[in-house]
Design a protein around this motif. Sequence first.
Motif, PDB file in Angstrom:
ATOM      1  N   GLU A  98     -14.860  68.409  73.501  1.00  0.00           N
ATOM      2  CA  GLU A  98     -14.783  67.680  74.644  1.00  0.00           C
ATOM      3  C   GLU A  98     -15.699  66.569  74.630  1.00  0.00           C
ATOM      4  O   GLU A  98     -16.533  66.540  75.849  1.00  0.00           O
ATOM      5  CB  GLU A  98     -14.590  68.559  75.767  1.00  0.00           C
ATOM      6  CG  GLU A  98     -13.263  69.357  75.716  1.00  0.00           C
ATOM      7  CD  GLU A  98     -12.999  70.224  76.974  1.00  0.00           C
ATOM      8  OE1 GLU A  98     -13.745  70.099  77.942  1.00  0.00           O
ATOM      9  OE2 GLU A  98     -12.255  71.081  77.056  1.00  0.00           O
ATOM     10  N   GLN A 101     -14.934  61.835  77.550  1.00  0.00           N
ATOM     11  CA  GLN A 101     -14.457  62.066  79.132  1.00  0.00           C
ATOM     12  C   GLN A 101     -13.276  61.865  79.445  1.00  0.00           C
ATOM     13  O   GLN A 101     -12.977  60.344  79.326  1.00  0.00           O
ATOM     14  CB  GLN A 101     -15.413  61.161  80.014  1.00  0.00           C
ATOM     15  CG  GLN A 101     -15.572  61.741  81.516  1.00  0.00           C
ATOM     16  CD  GLN A 101     -16.918  61.244  82.220  1.00  0.00           C
ATOM     17  OE1 GLN A 101     -17.951  60.881  81.413  1.00  0.00           O
ATOM     18  NE2 GLN A 101     -16.811  61.497  83.257  1.00  0.00           N
ATOM     19  N   ASP A 103     -11.555  61.333  82.131  1.00  0.00           N
ATOM     20  CA  ASP A 103     -11.207  60.820  83.165  1.00  0.00           C
ATOM     21  C   ASP A 103     -11.044  59.034  82.726  1.00  0.00           C
ATOM     22  O   ASP A 103     -10.394  58.183  83.515  1.00  0.00           O
ATOM     23  CB  ASP A 103     -12.124  60.544  84.447  1.00  0.00           C
ATOM     24  CG  ASP A 103     -12.281  61.881  84.968  1.00  0.00           C
ATOM     25  OD1 ASP A 103     -11.288  62.506  84.820  1.00  0.00           O
ATOM     26  OD2 ASP A 103     -13.279  62.136  85.782  1.00  0.00           O
TER      27      ASP A 103
END
Length: 152
Positions: A98, A101, A103
């Motif tokens: 991950e 990001q 978003d």
Amino acid sequence: MFDTDGYIFFSATYEDDEFQKEIERLSKISCTVFETNREDSDYHIENIIYDTETYNFPAYVSSDGYSSVYEYALIDNDNKRIIYVLLSYPNIANDEAETVQKDYLKKDLNAYDLKNGSTLERFSIYSFGFSKGIWSEYSPEDEGRETSGKQR
């Protein structure tokens, strides 16, 4: 060393006036691509796309998967912030650590899977297919060049 995969996320927060000026600047971005080096070459002008559906923020998109590159600016109006994003050969599905990001990515992460079809048919202000299967790309040497040929 020669790998072109990578992600760049740059976030900038602005004062009111500067925020509006930067949005105005982004909204007017365009790129002229010439078919040849000839002085009277045909040319194509492409404008940046304003997209309010694909991302978690309104976005100005200059490249959407062309040659596996994504380039866009996300507008965070609440915080007067703009997130500038460049993704080259994103491997979102295998981002187990991950590192990206989410978003700042497309809402539909499957949209980054470019296994079907040619990535040269994806949107970019920096390229244009003047002939079937033959793409011309923007060159910095073309900056300020006269557009005396036919616009396509």
